[in-house]
Design a protein around this motif. Sequence first.
Motif, PDB file in Angstrom:
ATOM      1  N   ASN A  98       7.755 -32.232 -24.889  1.00 18.94           N
ATOM      2  CA  ASN A  98       6.430 -31.706 -25.223  1.00 18.94           C
ATOM      3  C   ASN A  98       6.464 -30.804 -26.453  1.00 18.94           C
ATOM      4  O   ASN A  98       5.516 -30.070 -26.718  1.00 18.94           O
ATOM      5  N   ALA A  99       7.557 -30.860 -27.226  1.00 15.03           N
ATOM      6  CA  ALA A  99       7.711 -29.988 -28.387  1.00 15.03           C
ATOM      7  C   ALA A  99       6.569 -30.137 -29.401  1.00 15.03           C
ATOM      8  O   ALA A  99       6.041 -29.123 -29.889  1.00 15.03           O
ATOM      9  N   PRO A 100       6.127 -31.364 -29.743  1.00  8.20           N
ATOM     10  CA  PRO A 100       5.016 -31.480 -30.698  1.00  8.20           C
ATOM     11  C   PRO A 100       3.737 -30.824 -30.180  1.00  8.20           C
ATOM     12  O   PRO A 100       2.987 -30.227 -30.962  1.00  8.20           O
ATOM     13  N   LEU A 101       3.506 -30.913 -28.895  1.00  4.52           N
ATOM     14  CA  LEU A 101       2.297 -30.312 -28.320  1.00  4.52           C
ATOM     15  C   LEU A 101       2.399 -28.790 -28.308  1.00  4.52           C
ATOM     16  O   LEU A 101       1.405 -28.088 -28.538  1.00  4.52           O
ATOM     17  N   ARG A 102       3.586 -28.270 -28.052  1.00  5.35           N
ATOM     18  CA  ARG A 102       3.775 -26.822 -28.106  1.00  5.35           C
ATOM     19  C   ARG A 102       3.580 -26.309 -29.529  1.00  5.35           C
ATOM     20  O   ARG A 102       3.003 -25.242 -29.747  1.00  5.35           O
ATOM     21  N   SER A 103       4.044 -27.078 -30.493  1.00  6.94           N
ATOM     22  CA  SER A 103       3.853 -26.707 -31.896  1.00  6.94           C
ATOM     23  C   SER A 103       2.375 -26.738 -32.273  1.00  6.94           C
ATOM     24  O   SER A 103       1.890 -25.852 -32.992  1.00  6.94           O
ATOM     25  N   MET A 126      -2.017 -30.737 -22.103  1.00 11.55           N
ATOM     26  CA  MET A 126      -1.168 -31.916 -22.312  1.00 11.55           C
ATOM     27  C   MET A 126       0.299 -31.516 -22.392  1.00 11.55           C
ATOM     28  O   MET A 126       1.180 -32.231 -21.893  1.00 11.55           O
ATOM     29  N   SER A 127       0.587 -30.372 -22.995  1.00 15.17           N
ATOM     30  CA  SER A 127       1.966 -29.887 -23.049  1.00 15.17           C
ATOM     31  C   SER A 127       2.507 -29.646 -21.644  1.00 15.17           C
ATOM     32  O   SER A 127       3.635 -30.031 -21.322  1.00 15.17           O
ATOM     33  N   ALA A 128       1.683 -29.031 -20.805  1.00 17.18           N
ATOM     34  CA  ALA A 128       2.099 -28.762 -19.431  1.00 17.18           C
ATOM     35  C   ALA A 128       2.307 -30.054 -18.653  1.00 17.18           C
ATOM     36  O   ALA A 128       3.256 -30.180 -17.862  1.00 17.18           O
ATOM     37  N   THR A 129       1.446 -31.034 -18.886  1.00 19.80           N
ATOM     38  CA  THR A 129       1.561 -32.317 -18.169  1.00 19.80           C
ATOM     39  C   THR A 129       2.818 -33.066 -18.602  1.00 19.80           C
ATOM     40  O   THR A 129       3.565 -33.580 -17.758  1.00 19.80           O
ATOM     41  N   PHE A 130       3.065 -33.135 -19.914  1.00 24.87           N
ATOM     42  CA  PHE A 130       4.288 -33.778 -20.390  1.00 24.87           C
ATOM     43  C   PHE A 130       5.512 -33.082 -19.820  1.00 24.87           C
ATOM     44  O   PHE A 130       6.472 -33.727 -19.396  1.00 24.87           O
ATOM     45  N   GLY A 131       5.493 -31.760 -19.815  1.00 19.61           N
ATOM     46  CA  GLY A 131       6.620 -31.009 -19.273  1.00 19.61           C
ATOM     47  C   GLY A 131       6.836 -31.274 -17.800  1.00 19.61           C
ATOM     48  O   GLY A 131       7.974 -31.431 -17.341  1.00 19.61           O
ATOM     49  N   ALA A 132       5.725 -31.335 -17.031  1.00 14.75           N
ATOM     50  CA  ALA A 132       5.827 -31.588 -15.594  1.00 14.75           C
ATOM     51  C   ALA A 132       6.388 -32.975 -15.300  1.00 14.75           C
ATOM     52  O   ALA A 132       7.031 -33.194 -14.267  1.00 14.75           O
ATOM     53  N   LEU A 133       6.155 -33.906 -16.232  1.00 13.06           N
ATOM     54  CA  LEU A 133       6.666 -35.267 -16.076  1.00 13.06           C
ATOM     55  C   LEU A 133       8.097 -35.407 -16.601  1.00 13.06           C
ATOM     56  O   LEU A 133       8.673 -36.495 -16.575  1.00 13.06           O
ATOM     57  N   GLY A 134       8.656 -34.299 -17.084  1.00 15.56           N
ATOM     58  CA  GLY A 134      10.010 -34.335 -17.609  1.00 15.56           C
ATOM     59  C   GLY A 134      10.114 -34.958 -18.981  1.00 15.56           C
ATOM     60  O   GLY A 134      11.188 -35.429 -19.381  1.00 15.56           O
ATOM     61  N   LEU A 135       9.017 -34.981 -19.725  1.00 16.98           N
ATOM     62  CA  LEU A 135       8.974 -35.602 -21.042  1.00 16.98           C
ATOM     63  C   LEU A 135       8.957 -34.536 -22.136  1.00 16.98           C
ATOM     64  O   LEU A 135       8.586 -33.391 -21.897  1.00 16.98           O
TER      65      LEU A 135
END
Length: 275
Positions: free
Chosen positions: A65-70, A54-63
């Motif tokens: 993703n800090a909470p997911l990385r945490s 999900m972190s990778a997907t949010f990042g790919a969408l330009g959104l």
Amino acid sequence: MWAESTLQERRALWRRFQVWVSQQRLPLTPDAACLFIAATGVQPQGLLTYAKAMSATFGALGLDNAPLRSLASALRNAGAAVPLRQAKPMEKDTLLKWARQQQPDVMLAALLAWKTASRWAEVAALAASQFLLISPAEIIVDWMQTPKGRRADPFKASRFTVVKGPLTAEIATLLQSLIPFNNLTTISTTKLDELWGRSNLMRGYTAHSVKRGAMTRIFQLMGRGVPIPPHLVERLAKHKEQGGPGALSGVTVRYGADPVAMARALETGKVTIYL
């Protein structure tokens, strides 16, 4: 950007997330994604997989993703990166018996995955231009243009693999017969697992069984005294090297399915003999 199998898995997970937030009347935010992951109820290893995806997907969408990385970091610190189960290691003879009954592209992918101790997706994504040299005695592969390789350091030592010895001439013949190609095979990891699930010979194996089998074979040879430098094992496996010629990372050690061979390969006996 991603291997086909990875893309399919992440799309499916994103669709599940969209359905869940709609049911919960929540926005499509990274905080909601963390709640969604927690609500799946899977094992910690699965939670980490979902958090990274999900972190990778949010990042790919330009959104954001800090909470997911945490979340992913917290799960790693809690030990979620250690797998509960691993793929059953495949024997070379079993792989060859199956591969030689397949179409040339699938046979080639199987032989290359074994010889280079690679994941199926890494091999399937190879283009003809990534084979820098093809001869019956030696083949040189540049992994830089695979989905995973494009994110790597271009000067990383594991960028290249030299294939020599048994099967090399057979692989060279298959390569020359199939050139040109943009992807070595269209059989994805998911499709391969489906094929093997319907095969009496291959049932119980997964696409990852090939790499684990090849790595287990290397450790068995090391345990018998074959002088294979550990840092070259790391390099072949395309894992992060630990900096010393005798070092093996935890990721690499994890691939050894034979604990006795692994213990011998780690060579502590060279020290205890003096105690």
